[in-house]
Design a protein around this motif. Structure first.
Motif, PDB file in Angstrom:
ATOM      1  N   ASN A 178       0.804  -1.224   0.000  1.00 34.19           N
ATOM      2  CA  ASN A 178       0.000   0.000   0.000  1.00 34.19           C
ATOM      3  C   ASN A 178       0.837   1.274   0.000  1.00 34.19           C
ATOM      4  O   ASN A 178       0.389   2.315   0.455  1.00 34.19           O
ATOM      5  N   GLY A 179       2.033   1.206  -0.473  1.00 29.91           N
ATOM      6  CA  GLY A 179       2.898   2.372  -0.521  1.00 29.91           C
ATOM      7  C   GLY A 179       4.274   1.966  -0.973  1.00 29.91           C
ATOM      8  O   GLY A 179       4.585   0.783  -1.054  1.00 29.91           O
ATOM      9  N   TYR A 180       5.092   2.944  -1.293  1.00 28.19           N
ATOM     10  CA  TYR A 180       6.415   2.593  -1.795  1.00 28.19           C
ATOM     11  C   TYR A 180       7.337   2.153  -0.671  1.00 28.19           C
ATOM     12  O   TYR A 180       8.079   1.204  -0.804  1.00 28.19           O
ATOM     13  N   PHE A 181       7.314   2.840   0.456  1.00 27.96           N
ATOM     14  CA  PHE A 181       8.194   2.484   1.561  1.00 27.96           C
ATOM     15  C   PHE A 181       7.462   2.493   2.904  1.00 27.96           C
ATOM     16  O   PHE A 181       7.768   1.719   3.773  1.00 27.96           O
ATOM     17  N   ILE A 182       6.490   3.366   3.045  1.00 25.74           N
ATOM     18  CA  ILE A 182       5.809   3.569   4.322  1.00 25.74           C
ATOM     19  C   ILE A 182       4.418   2.941   4.282  1.00 25.74           C
ATOM     20  O   ILE A 182       3.689   3.108   3.322  1.00 25.74           O
ATOM     21  N   ASP A 183       4.086   2.210   5.329  1.00 22.11           N
ATOM     22  CA  ASP A 183       2.716   1.728   5.511  1.00 22.11           C
ATOM     23  C   ASP A 183       2.316   1.970   6.962  1.00 22.11           C
ATOM     24  O   ASP A 183       3.075   2.557   7.729  1.00 22.11           O
ATOM     25  N   SER A 184       1.125   1.540   7.340  1.00 24.48           N
ATOM     26  CA  SER A 184       0.635   1.831   8.693  1.00 24.48           C
ATOM     27  C   SER A 184       1.514   1.183   9.768  1.00 24.48           C
ATOM     28  O   SER A 184       1.691   1.760  10.843  1.00 24.48           O
ATOM     29  N   SER A 185       2.082   0.026   9.498  1.00 20.50           N
ATOM     30  CA  SER A 185       2.951  -0.613  10.490  1.00 20.50           C
ATOM     31  C   SER A 185       4.175   0.251  10.780  1.00 20.50           C
ATOM     32  O   SER A 185       4.621   0.357  11.924  1.00 20.50           O
ATOM     33  N   PHE A 186       4.722   0.870   9.742  1.00 21.77           N
ATOM     34  CA  PHE A 186       5.876   1.745   9.907  1.00 21.77           C
ATOM     35  C   PHE A 186       5.494   2.971  10.739  1.00 21.77           C
ATOM     36  O   PHE A 186       6.229   3.389  11.634  1.00 21.77           O
ATOM     37  N   VAL A 187       4.319   3.528  10.466  1.00 20.52           N
ATOM     38  CA  VAL A 187       3.838   4.692  11.218  1.00 20.52           C
ATOM     39  C   VAL A 187       3.628   4.315  12.683  1.00 20.52           C
ATOM     40  O   VAL A 187       4.050   5.037  13.594  1.00 20.52           O
ATOM     41  N   TYR A 188       2.986   3.178  12.941  1.00 19.68           N
ATOM     42  CA  TYR A 188       2.778   2.722  14.317  1.00 19.68           C
ATOM     43  C   TYR A 188       4.119   2.508  15.021  1.00 19.68           C
ATOM     44  O   TYR A 188       4.269   2.820  16.205  1.00 19.68           O
ATOM     45  N   MET A 189       5.090   1.935  14.306  1.00 15.31           N
ATOM     46  CA  MET A 189       6.405   1.681  14.885  1.00 15.31           C
ATOM     47  C   MET A 189       7.038   2.999  15.355  1.00 15.31           C
ATOM     48  O   MET A 189       7.514   3.096  16.482  1.00 15.31           O
ATOM     49  N   LEU A 190       7.017   4.029  14.509  1.00 19.54           N
ATOM     50  CA  LEU A 190       7.602   5.320  14.884  1.00 19.54           C
ATOM     51  C   LEU A 190       6.808   5.988  16.006  1.00 19.54           C
ATOM     52  O   LEU A 190       7.390   6.603  16.905  1.00 19.54           O
ATOM     53  N   LEU A 191       5.499   5.863  15.963  1.00 23.03           N
ATOM     54  CA  LEU A 191       4.658   6.450  16.999  1.00 23.03           C
ATOM     55  C   LEU A 191       4.950   5.807  18.355  1.00 23.03           C
ATOM     56  O   LEU A 191       5.095   6.500  19.371  1.00 23.03           O
ATOM     57  N   LEU A 192       5.065   4.486  18.387  1.00 21.92           N
ATOM     58  CA  LEU A 192       5.372   3.792  19.641  1.00 21.92           C
ATOM     59  C   LEU A 192       6.758   4.162  20.156  1.00 21.92           C
ATOM     60  O   LEU A 192       6.969   4.335  21.364  1.00 21.92           O
ATOM     61  N   PHE A 193       7.712   4.295  19.252  1.00 22.20           N
ATOM     62  CA  PHE A 193       9.052   4.715  19.653  1.00 22.20           C
ATOM     63  C   PHE A 193       8.994   6.110  20.283  1.00 22.20           C
ATOM     64  O   PHE A 193       9.606   6.367  21.317  1.00 22.20           O
TER      65      PHE A 193
END
Length: 195
Positions: free
Chosen positions: A146-161
């Motif tokens: 659903n994207g070239y590099f970023i998806d919702s899992s990546f966003v959640y990962m950064l948000l949790l960090f």
């Protein structure tokens, strides 16, 4: 007669990648936004874990299992395909870790208890979900469905960090109380798990 506390404006000053950064922020609104993000992420994990558990639970052959995804949906061009294939062949070990991991992470985020540890474990789980979605390798730019590099899992990962870095468990959470106990005072390394 009680006086109303006025919101405090602060200035954050830091150095990021060799560049000085400075901006004003409101402590009140920062606290509300961190609490809101924490509760949203708690809901995401709790809902995911409870839905998987409600699909029949562990040991039910009709229950949710990671094996279907891991064995069929991870692209062969994914550089970690072998790792995910191994996870798929060991779904009996992986499934309880995913289900109960999501429920426990959700509860820890919700109540702000052992928050930093829970947020980092959630970010680690999101890292696995993100890498499983890679459709190719480095030369392909690690595209995801659903994207070239970023998806919702990546966003959640950064948000949790970010929530772990902010110590979001201290804001209307149990970690603020736990940090004042004699156990934590005598074992300061526990502060790395709290916050």
């Amino acid at each position: 007669m009680a006086t109303k506390r006025q919101p405090v404006e602060r200035t954050l000053e830091s150095n990021i990648a060799g560049r000085d950064v400075s901006f004003n922020y409101s402590e009140t609104w920062l606290a509300y936004s961190i609490l809101g993000l924490r509760l949203v992420m708690a809901w995401v994990f709790l809902q995911a874990g409870i839905e998987k558990l409600a699909d029949g639970g562990i040991g039910d052959p009709l229950a949710w299992s990671s094996a279907g995804f891991l064995n069929n949906a991870v692209a062969e061009a994914n550089p970690l395909h072998g790792l995910f294939a191994w996870f798929g062949s060991n779904a009996a070990l992986v499934d309880p870790m995913v289900i109960f991991g999501q429920i426990l992470i959700g509860l820890a985020l919700l109540f702000g208890v052992f928050f930093r540890f829970a947020a980092l474990m959630g970010a680690f789980q999101m890292l696995f979900f993100w890498t499983a979605a890679w459709q190719g390798g480095l030369m392909a730019g690690f595209p995801v469905e659903n994207g070239y590099f970023i998806d919702s899992s990546f966003v959640y990962m950064l948000l949790l960090f970010g929530l772990a870095a902010w110590g979001a468990g201290r804001i209307v959470g149990l970690d603020a109380t736990l940090e004042e106990t004699s156990i934590v005072e005598q074992n300061p390394w526990l502060r790395y798990l709290l916050g």
